[in-house]
Design an enzyme around this catalytic site. Structure first.
Site, PDB file in Angstrom:
ATOM      1  N   TYR A  94      43.795  18.257 -64.830  1.00  0.00           N
ATOM      2  CA  TYR A  94      43.148  18.478 -64.068  1.00  0.00           C
ATOM      3  C   TYR A  94      41.575  18.437 -63.645  1.00  0.00           C
ATOM      4  O   TYR A  94      41.380  17.682 -63.014  1.00  0.00           O
ATOM      5  CB  TYR A  94      42.877  20.454 -63.743  1.00  0.00           C
ATOM      6  CG  TYR A  94      42.730  21.330 -62.208  1.00  0.00           C
ATOM      7  CD1 TYR A  94      43.461  20.799 -61.559  1.00  0.00           C
ATOM      8  CD2 TYR A  94      41.211  21.843 -62.622  1.00  0.00           C
ATOM      9  CE1 TYR A  94      42.343  21.643 -60.385  1.00  0.00           C
ATOM     10  CE2 TYR A  94      40.720  22.424 -61.532  1.00  0.00           C
ATOM     11  CZ  TYR A  94      41.475  22.025 -59.991  1.00  0.00           C
ATOM     12  OH  TYR A  94      41.406  22.678 -59.016  1.00  0.00           O
ATOM     13  N   LYS A 125      40.124  15.715 -60.828  1.00  0.00           N
ATOM     14  CA  LYS A 125      38.808  16.192 -59.648  1.00  0.00           C
ATOM     15  C   LYS A 125      37.902  15.369 -59.833  1.00  0.00           C
ATOM     16  O   LYS A 125      36.969  14.958 -58.910  1.00  0.00           O
ATOM     17  CB  LYS A 125      38.424  17.649 -60.233  1.00  0.00           C
ATOM     18  CG  LYS A 125      39.707  18.904 -59.791  1.00  0.00           C
ATOM     19  CD  LYS A 125      39.677  17.925 -58.408  1.00  0.00           C
ATOM     20  CE  LYS A 125      41.128  19.611 -57.748  1.00  0.00           C
ATOM     21  NZ  LYS A 125      41.384  19.389 -56.281  1.00  0.00           N
TER      22      LYS A 125
HETATM   23  P1  NAD Z   1      46.423  27.609 -53.693  1.00  0.00           P
HETATM   24  O1  NAD Z   1      47.189  27.037 -54.662  1.00  0.00           O
HETATM   25  O2  NAD Z   1      46.608  28.739 -52.836  1.00  0.00           O
HETATM   26  O3  NAD Z   1      47.121  26.087 -52.310  1.00  0.00           O
HETATM   27  C1  NAD Z   1      47.354  24.351 -52.348  1.00  0.00           C
HETATM   28  C2  NAD Z   1      48.164  24.047 -51.411  1.00  0.00           C
HETATM   29  O4  NAD Z   1      48.013  23.170 -51.500  1.00  0.00           O
HETATM   30  C3  NAD Z   1      48.967  25.035 -50.442  1.00  0.00           C
HETATM   31  O5  NAD Z   1      49.025  24.663 -49.160  1.00  0.00           O
HETATM   32  C4  NAD Z   1      49.977  24.078 -50.892  1.00  0.00           C
HETATM   33  O6  NAD Z   1      51.785  23.350 -50.809  1.00  0.00           O
HETATM   34  C5  NAD Z   1      49.242  22.562 -51.096  1.00  0.00           C
HETATM   35  N1  NAD Z   1      50.299  21.079 -51.835  1.00  0.00           N
HETATM   36  C6  NAD Z   1      50.048  20.925 -53.401  1.00  0.00           C
HETATM   37  N2  NAD Z   1      51.071  20.807 -53.861  1.00  0.00           N
HETATM   38  C7  NAD Z   1      50.927  19.509 -51.724  1.00  0.00           C
HETATM   39  C8  NAD Z   1      51.761  18.310 -52.309  1.00  0.00           C
HETATM   40  N3  NAD Z   1      52.520  17.285 -53.263  1.00  0.00           N
HETATM   41  N4  NAD Z   1      51.383  18.255 -51.010  1.00  0.00           N
HETATM   42  C9  NAD Z   1      51.389  18.546 -50.146  1.00  0.00           C
HETATM   43  N5  NAD Z   1      50.566  19.972 -50.333  1.00  0.00           N
HETATM   44  C10 NAD Z   1      50.399  20.413 -51.019  1.00  0.00           C
HETATM   45  O7  NAD Z   1      45.443  26.496 -53.921  1.00  0.00           O
HETATM   46  P2  NAD Z   1      43.579  26.315 -54.319  1.00  0.00           P
HETATM   47  O8  NAD Z   1      43.319  28.153 -55.252  1.00  0.00           O
HETATM   48  O9  NAD Z   1      43.353  27.491 -52.464  1.00  0.00           O
HETATM   49  O10 NAD Z   1      42.861  25.292 -53.950  1.00  0.00           O
HETATM   50  C11 NAD Z   1      42.902  24.344 -52.770  1.00  0.00           C
HETATM   51  C12 NAD Z   1      41.897  23.386 -53.263  1.00  0.00           C
HETATM   52  O11 NAD Z   1      41.010  23.657 -53.968  1.00  0.00           O
HETATM   53  C13 NAD Z   1      42.688  22.785 -54.617  1.00  0.00           C
HETATM   54  O12 NAD Z   1      42.680  21.282 -54.518  1.00  0.00           O
HETATM   55  C14 NAD Z   1      42.235  22.846 -55.366  1.00  0.00           C
HETATM   56  O13 NAD Z   1      42.236  22.757 -56.881  1.00  0.00           O
HETATM   57  C15 NAD Z   1      40.745  23.015 -55.376  1.00  0.00           C
HETATM   58  N6  NAD Z   1      39.857  24.420 -56.183  1.00  0.00           N
HETATM   59  C16 NAD Z   1      40.350  26.437 -56.302  1.00  0.00           C
HETATM   60  C17 NAD Z   1      39.128  26.423 -56.809  1.00  0.00           C
HETATM   61  C18 NAD Z   1      39.979  28.105 -57.073  1.00  0.00           C
HETATM   62  O14 NAD Z   1      39.378  28.953 -57.956  1.00  0.00           O
HETATM   63  N7  NAD Z   1      40.953  28.672 -56.337  1.00  0.00           N
HETATM   64  C19 NAD Z   1      38.816  26.175 -57.773  1.00  0.00           C
HETATM   65  C20 NAD Z   1      38.094  24.749 -57.111  1.00  0.00           C
HETATM   66  C21 NAD Z   1      38.757  24.250 -57.288  1.00  0.00           C
END
Ligand code: NAD
Length: 247
Positions: free
Chosen positions: A155, A159
């Site tokens: 991951y 990123k």
């Molecule tokens: P989440 O798991 O709640 O949502 C992920 C979304 O991505 C969903 O809508 C899912 O359908 C979509 N998705 C996953 N794989 C896919 C694919 N192959 N094709 C199309 N859509 C796809 O995640 P989140 O927590 O809302 O995170 C959103 C972004 O922020 C991600 O990139 C995550 O890495 C990043 N992020 C999240 C956090 C956190 O603490 N939640 C921290 C840092 C970065």
């Protein structure tokens, strides 16, 4: 609702829930027409309803961002209606595990969705966005792409890769008025982080300078700012939005 993004057409990946949903709703509330994309057809119906409730226009799309043919089909659909002004690559997955036990499959799948997916979307839309003259790309990375994290080698690599991709695109397309930036969230309360134990949560919170976990709206506000006229002179930057976790 303000209208600073009125007339702009935006695409947000991973918009069915969490951070992506909040970004879609915020862009719609500022007047943009938002394409909400997630893995499956109908997955974004609820997010689209929320965008409309916020006073904007929205439409749902289903595709796997790691699949070049599916991304090309999405681009054809979106561009048939006109050029795209704003692209937010937010779709992401985790497959955590200690490095010595990390499988090749878990490495590949995370790179394919988080890094290659963003590459495919950027490639599919870059030409038309460059023509638009003031287009915006925001790629959602993570603070662990900047500082690393045990158990998240795949991951963190994906990123960190997004940062290199974004800086290179910022340089390639800057002459066409396009900005490309990265937002790197800290620990945000979404489904992605819902499974973490109470112990892990309280330990993480203790390390956050502002003393609380983040909300999806903490991230969407920054993304919307970068896409607004006020963000016009910012490009190639990584904005860490983590409440001071990485300090
Ligand atoms: P989440 O798991 O709640 O949502 C992920 C979304 O991505 C969903 O809508 C899912 O359908 C979509 N998705 C996953 N794989 C896919 C694919 N192959 N094709 C199309 N859509 C796809 O995640 P989140 O927590 O809302 O995170 C959103 C972004 O922020 C991600 O990139 C995550 O890495 C990043 N992020 C999240 C956090 C956190 O603490 N939640 C921290 C840092 C970065």
């Amino acid at each position: 609702m303000s209208d600073e993004l009125k007339g702009k057409r935006a695409l947000v990946t991973g918009a069915s829930r969490g951070i992506g949903r909040a970004i879609a709703v915020d862009l719609a509330a500022k007047g943009a027409m938002v394409y909400c994309l997630s893995t499956r057809e109908g997955g974004c119906d609820e997010a689209v309803a929320a965008c409309k409730e916020a006073g904007g226009l929205a439409s749902a799309l289903g595709a796997d961002v790691s699949d070049g043919a599916q991304v090309a089909a999405i681009a054809e659909t979106v561009l048939a209606d006109g050029a795209l002004d704003i692209l937010v690559n937010n779709a992401g997955i985790t497959r955590d595990g200690l490095f010595m036990r990390m499988s090749e499959e878990d490495f590949d799948s995370v790179i394919a969705t988080n890094l290659k997916g963003s590459f495919l979307l950027c490639r599919a839309f870059a030409r038309s966005m460059a023509k638009a003259g003031s287009a915006r790309i925001v790629n959602i990375s993570s603070v662990v792409g900047v500082i690393g994290n045990p158990g998240q080698a795949n991951y963190s690599a994906s990123k960190a890769g997004l940062i290199g991709l974004s800086k290179s695109l910022a340089k390639e397309f800057g002459g066409r008025g396009m900005t490309v930036n990265v937002v790197a969230p800290g620990f945000i309360e979404t489904d992605m982080t819902a499974d973490l134990s109470e112990k892990m949560r309280s330990e993480t919170t203790a390390n956050i300078t502002l003393g609380r976990l983040g909300k999806p709206e903490d991230i969407s506000a920054v993304v919307t700012f970068l896409c607004s006229p006020s963000g016009a002179y910012i490009t190639g930057q990584v904005l860490v939005v983590d409440g001071g976790l990485s300090l």
